[in-house]
Design an enzyme around this catalytic site. Structure first.
Site, short mmCIF file in Angstrom:
data_model
loop_
_atom_site.label_atom_id
_atom_site.label_comp_id
_atom_site.label_asym_id
_atom_site.label_seq_id
_atom_site.Cartn_x
_atom_site.Cartn_y
_atom_site.Cartn_z
N LYS A 172 -46.79 -4.29 -31.01
CA LYS A 172 -46.21 -4.63 -32.32
C LYS A 172 -45.55 -3.40 -32.97
O LYS A 172 -45.13 -3.44 -34.12
CB LYS A 172 -47.30 -5.14 -33.28
CG LYS A 172 -47.91 -6.45 -32.90
CD LYS A 172 -48.60 -7.13 -34.09
CE LYS A 172 -49.72 -6.35 -34.68
NZ LYS A 172 -50.43 -7.10 -35.73
N LYS B 140 -47.00 -0.88 -34.09
CA LYS B 140 -47.82 -0.47 -35.23
C LYS B 140 -48.85 0.54 -34.75
O LYS B 140 -49.59 0.29 -33.82
CB LYS B 140 -48.57 -1.67 -35.82
CG LYS B 140 -47.78 -2.45 -36.84
CD LYS B 140 -48.73 -3.34 -37.66
CE LYS B 140 -48.15 -3.58 -39.02
NZ LYS B 140 -49.00 -4.41 -39.87
N1 C2G Z 1 -50.70 -9.20 -46.24
C1 C2G Z 1 -50.54 -9.68 -47.54
N2 C2G Z 1 -50.15 -8.82 -48.52
C2 C2G Z 1 -49.94 -7.51 -48.24
C3 C2G Z 1 -50.11 -7.02 -46.93
C4 C2G Z 1 -50.51 -7.91 -45.93
O1 C2G Z 1 -50.73 -10.88 -47.81
N3 C2G Z 1 -49.55 -6.67 -49.26
C5 C2G Z 1 -51.11 -10.16 -45.20
C6 C2G Z 1 -50.06 -10.30 -44.10
O2 C2G Z 1 -49.05 -11.22 -44.48
C7 C2G Z 1 -50.92 -10.81 -42.94
C8 C2G Z 1 -52.28 -10.15 -43.20
O3 C2G Z 1 -52.28 -9.70 -44.57
O4 C2G Z 1 -51.08 -12.23 -43.04
C9 C2G Z 1 -52.53 -8.96 -42.30
O5 C2G Z 1 -51.46 -8.06 -42.49
P1 C2G Z 1 -51.11 -7.04 -41.28
O6 C2G Z 1 -52.35 -6.35 -40.85
O7 C2G Z 1 -49.91 -6.25 -41.68
O8 C2G Z 1 -50.73 -8.09 -40.14
P2 C2G Z 1 -49.47 -8.04 -39.16
O9 C2G Z 1 -49.28 -6.69 -38.63
O10 C2G Z 1 -48.37 -8.71 -39.89
O11 C2G Z 1 -50.00 -8.92 -37.92
O12 C2G Z 1 -49.92 -12.31 -34.67
C10 C2G Z 1 -49.73 -12.00 -36.03
C11 C2G Z 1 -49.77 -10.52 -36.25
O13 C2G Z 1 -50.93 -9.95 -35.66
C12 C2G Z 1 -49.76 -10.25 -37.76
#
Ligand code: C2G
Length: 133
Positions: free
Chosen positions: A44, A46
């Site tokens: 990803k 990340k």
């Molecule tokens: N999130 C949120 N508000 C934020 C940051 C994150 O609502 N300010 C939500 C994201 O939309 C996600 C969850 O928290 O639903 C986890 O965020 P991340 O760890 O950034 O997830 P991500 O890297 O987008 O991984 O298969 C799907 C992926 O693994 C999603």
């Protein structure tokens, strides 16, 4: 027993994550979080500050989370929904539309993201040395 599933890295857990987990749990009775492995984070693009095990232990301490499973790839969601009998799939709306293929297997809900907070922002703030102030 209504089962909800969500996916993410959840690095440097912050109130945006908690807000998502809280609303996701409120959609059912049991919340499963598929937590991105360190290897999947590389896919990803990340780089998380905390390892999978550290992020898992932090999530398991969250009152809204009932089970943490590993997310190893993009392809596992349909199998997960079946295996864990998820009734609802929830993600923040930055993913809106991206997982609509799951609608054949469960309810798909995208929740508004919490503005003004992100792990990246937190990490860079701490790196900038302001934390002493
Ligand atoms: N999130 C949120 N508000 C934020 C940051 C994150 O609502 N300010 C939500 C994201 O939309 C996600 C969850 O928290 O639903 C986890 O965020 P991340 O760890 O950034 O997830 P991500 O890297 O987008 O991984 O298969 C799907 C992926 O693994 C999603």
């Amino acid at each position: 027993m209504k089962r909800v599933i969500t996916y993410g890295t959840f690095d440097v857990l912050h109130f945006g994550h908690i807000n998502l987990l809280k609303r996701a749990k409120a959609l059912g009775d049991y919340l499963i979080v598929a937590l991105s492995s360190d290897e999947f984070n590389l896919i990803k693009n990340k780089k998380s500050y905390y390892t999978y095990e550290q992020r898992k232990s932090i999530l398991e301490a969250c009152r809204y989370v009932d089970l943490v499973i590993p997310e190893n790839n993009w392809e596992q969601k349909i199998d997960d929904v079946k295996k864990y009998q998820a009734d609802v799939f929830v993600m923040g709306d930055d993913w809106k539309g991206k997982f609509d293929f799951l609608k054949d297997y469960c309810e798909v809900i995208y929740l508004p993201r919490t503005p003004e907070v992100s792990s990246t922002q937190t990490r860079s703030y701490l790196k900038s040395g302001n934390e002493g102030i």
